[in-house]
Scaffold this active site. Structure first.
Site, PDB file in Angstrom:
ATOM      1  N   GLU B  59      -6.507  10.668  -1.353  1.00 23.80           N
ATOM      2  CA  GLU B  59      -5.271  11.456  -1.387  1.00 23.80           C
ATOM      3  C   GLU B  59      -5.262  12.458  -2.525  1.00 23.80           C
ATOM      4  OE1 GLU B  59      -5.406   8.155  -1.152  1.00 23.80           O
ATOM      5  OE2 GLU B  59      -4.307   7.532   0.634  1.00 23.80           O
ATOM      6  N   HIS B 128       4.978  -0.824   1.228  1.00 28.72           N
ATOM      7  CA  HIS B 128       5.060   0.150   2.315  1.00 28.72           C
ATOM      8  C   HIS B 128       6.492   0.534   2.638  1.00 28.72           C
ATOM      9  CE1 HIS B 128       0.830  -0.760   3.006  1.00 28.72           C
ATOM     10  NE2 HIS B 128       0.781   0.228   3.874  1.00 28.72           N
TER      11      HIS B 128
END
Lengths: 331, 321
Positions: B59, B128
């Protein structure tokens, strides 16, 4: 430092005298500019962090002179020399360090954040390793747009310990992007010697593990640097990314705040015998391409350029405070 | 035409790719997999692997590469799978994308769009289920878009690409299955919108809390309290004019924020209401936020940790006591 220090660069310089003199002049321009910066720092004209490149000039000089104006450059916070040789006027660099609006970043960046869109000089990045992903993106854009340009990304040995380095190596190699990764290995990440922070001190081995062309170069020898950088540029253009480890040394402390207590004075003195300017001058003199008189002439011309830069910066103006919030966003 | 939020996102992407060949989509599993949430399904076949570009799990590097590509003349759409993983490229977002223009004296624009899924509510547990829109809204130099409707899911991407600044677009998996009519309305990333007219209290919400606020408003209406719902839509820059106009009319406000309370976006909105509309208020501004805990896996605990319609109803009633 565990790596043995090689003997000083020597041997014939394989260039016509004009080219050799141009390389010498560029190294001197960086050296004298920065010596003046150190002086002005002491005088309070330049503030903030100031990282000097003194000792490492052969790397920027040999490498930048291997690039073309169409190429993009991403550099670090030790980037005065790279900006200068990419074509940013010394006047605008000095004005930037003074914090003046005539500076190449309008006085908003200072020493660590020199930028110039016109010459494709993209900083000036004070996050170690922060420039590498950016360089990958420049390479990707050039490839997608079919542009014939290379992106040269300068970073220090310290950056190799960052995740950004490894992610960027992989991405550039995976997508075969035209990026030349120029590692300026001065053997210290700030005050920590490379053997104290890297399990694998052979930096080329790391890059090679990504399937990338990688080779070391004596970063104190401007000829070796120039030839290595030319080879790297050609490789990047023809077949994708390349990693070059320029082995060099900084003669001054990490920054103006660093008392330099982590290395032996004898080590610094030994590296100084490999100094890029005096060893190159000696080689040119030995083959009759330079006299002491000519050297002094060049040095005086450079001093004139530095004086003019200081005068320009002194005469510059402060950006009005009313403009503080200007350019946070594009209109 | 009735479509889902997911289809609206996909349509926005397809139109952006078709409209401008400088646009490309880059991220993990955006191509062959079709997108983690199937948002980019079919786009690889239509636009090819150069423009629908699968990236490694890097990322930091591919967000930075998006910035470089934007500076190099492209119009990248970078997908960071979820906001939870956006902490890895946070350095590139904050230290480069957001500040480059100002720090360089206005020399560079960074026309980059970063898309990511956000929010809780699907029993994915603490790693998450974050909601960091408010964090990102703290940072000058980037814009934050939070589509809560079908039209915004479709249109905000195009508006973000046209903006010329780095824009983070937050997408809400909790809303992906919602359906609605796609209108021809022009979509911007500058204004808040009143989603329900009301007179007695203003509910200020964004993203997946907008439907919760609307649900609460329905229940309040049954009890005779006519609530107005303002969807912030854009979290930076904040359109306080719309919020203040509503609050001055209703004289009461409850801020609903999917983020944590302390130092959060709700605090900012309440502070601005206090600064600018204090004397128009009939009651202190209230808020309903995420409880200050990591989001647990068990359904009942997760539900208890998040803003819900009944909590909003209770907060509103508190203003009338």
């Amino acid at each position: 430092m565990s790596t043995p220090i090689p003997p000083p660069p020597s041997g014939p310089v394989p260039y016509p005298p004009e080219k050799s003199i141009a390389l010498l002049t560029d190294m001197l321009r960086i050296r004298r500019l920065e010596e003046k910066c150190a002086e002005l720092y002491g005088a309070g004209k330049i503030r903030g962090f100031l990282h000097l490149y003194i000792g490492e000039e052969a790397v920027a000089t040999g490498a930048m002179r291997a690039l073309l104006p169409v190429d993009s450059v991403v550099a670090t916070y030790r980037e005065h020399g790279h900006a200068l040789l990419k074509g940013v006027a010394m006047t605008r660099i000095m004005a930037e360090m003074f914090g003046k609006k005539e500076g190449c970043s309008r006085g908003r960046g200072g020493s660590m954040h020199l930028f110039d869109a016109a010459t494709r000089f993209y900083g000036g990045n004070a996050i170690v390793g922060g420039g590498l992903p950016l360089a990958v993106g420049f390479g990707l854009a050039a490839k997608m747009r079919g542009e014939e340009r290379v992106t040269a990304c300068f970073f220090g040995d310290g950056a190799v310990a960052e995740g950004a380095f490894h992610e960027s190596m992989n991405l550039a190699a995976l997508w075969r992007l035209p990026v030349a990764f120029f590692c300026e290995n001065n053997f210290y990440a700030m005050g920590t010697a490379i053997a104290r922070y890297e399990a694998q001190t052979d930096l080329c081995a790391k890059a090679a593990s990504y399937g990338m062309e990688a080779f070391p170069v004596d970063g104190m020898d401007v000829v070796a640097v120039h030839e290595g950088a030319k080879r790297a540029r050609e490789h990047a253009m023809a077949s994708g990314p390349v990693f070059v480890e320029f082995r060099t040394y900084r003669f001054r402390a990490h920054s103006m705040f660093d008392p330099d207590l982590y290395r032996d004075k004898s080590e610094i003195e030994q590296w100084k015998t490999r100094g890029p300017i005096h060893t190159f001058s000696a080689r040119l003199k030995a083959q009759g391409d330079l006299t002491e008189e000519r050297f002094l002439e060049i040095d005086a011309e450079v001093a004139g350029e530095v004086d003019a830069a200081v005068a320009f910066a002194e005469a510059g103006s402060w950006e009005p405070v009313e403009d503080l919030a200007k350019d946070v966003y594009a209109p | 035409m009735k479509i889902t939020y997911r289809e609206a996102l996909r349509l926005g992407l397809r139109e952006a790719l078709a409209r401008d060949e400088r646009v490309f989509l880059m991220g993990e599993d955006v191509g062959r997999y079709g997108g983690t949430y199937a948002v980019s399904k079919g786009l690889l076949a239509e636009f090819g692997p150069e423009r629908v570009r699968d990236a490694p799990l890097s990322e930091l590097a591919f967000v930075g590469a998006g910035i470089g590509a934007a500076l190099g003349g492209m119009r990248p759409i970078v997908e960071v799978m979820t906001v939870n993983f956006s902490l890895l490229p946070l350095d590139q977002i904050v230290n480069t994308a957001a500040i480059l223009r100002h720090m360089s004296g206005g020399q560079f624009a960074v026309p980059l769009v970063i898309r990511m899924a956000t929010g809780a509510g699907r029993q994915l547990a603490a790693q998450h289920s974050h909601s960091f829109e408010g964090w990102y809204a703290h940072i000058p130099g980037i814009k934050i878009a939070a589509p809560a409707t079908i039209d915004d899911a479709h249109g905000m991407l195009g508006a973000a690409l046209a903006d010329g600044n780095p824009v983070l677009v937050f997408e809400y998996p909790a809303l992906f299955e919602t359906t609605g009519e796609l209108s021809a309305e022009a979509i911007d990333i500058a204004h808040a919108k009143v989603r329900r007219q009301g007179t007695r209290v203003t509910l200020v919400a964004y993203g997946n809390c907008v439907p919760k606020a609307l649900q609460a408003a329905d229940r309040l209406a049954e009890e005779g309290i006519n609530a107005e719902v303002v969807d912030l839509r854009v979290l930076r820059p904040l359109d306080m004019d719309t919020v203040l106009a509503s609050v001055r009319k209703t004289r009461r406000a409850v801020v609903v924020d999917d983020g944590w309370r302390s130092g959060g976006l709700s605090a900012e909105i309440m502070a601005r209401v206090m600064e600018q509309a204090f004397y128009d208020l009939d009651a202190p501004v209230a808020r309903v936020c995420r409880e200050e805990v990591p989001i647990p896996y068990a359904r009942h605990l997760e539900e208890a940790a998040l803003p819900q319609a009944d909590k909003i109803v209770a907060a509103v009633k508190g203003l009338f006591q």
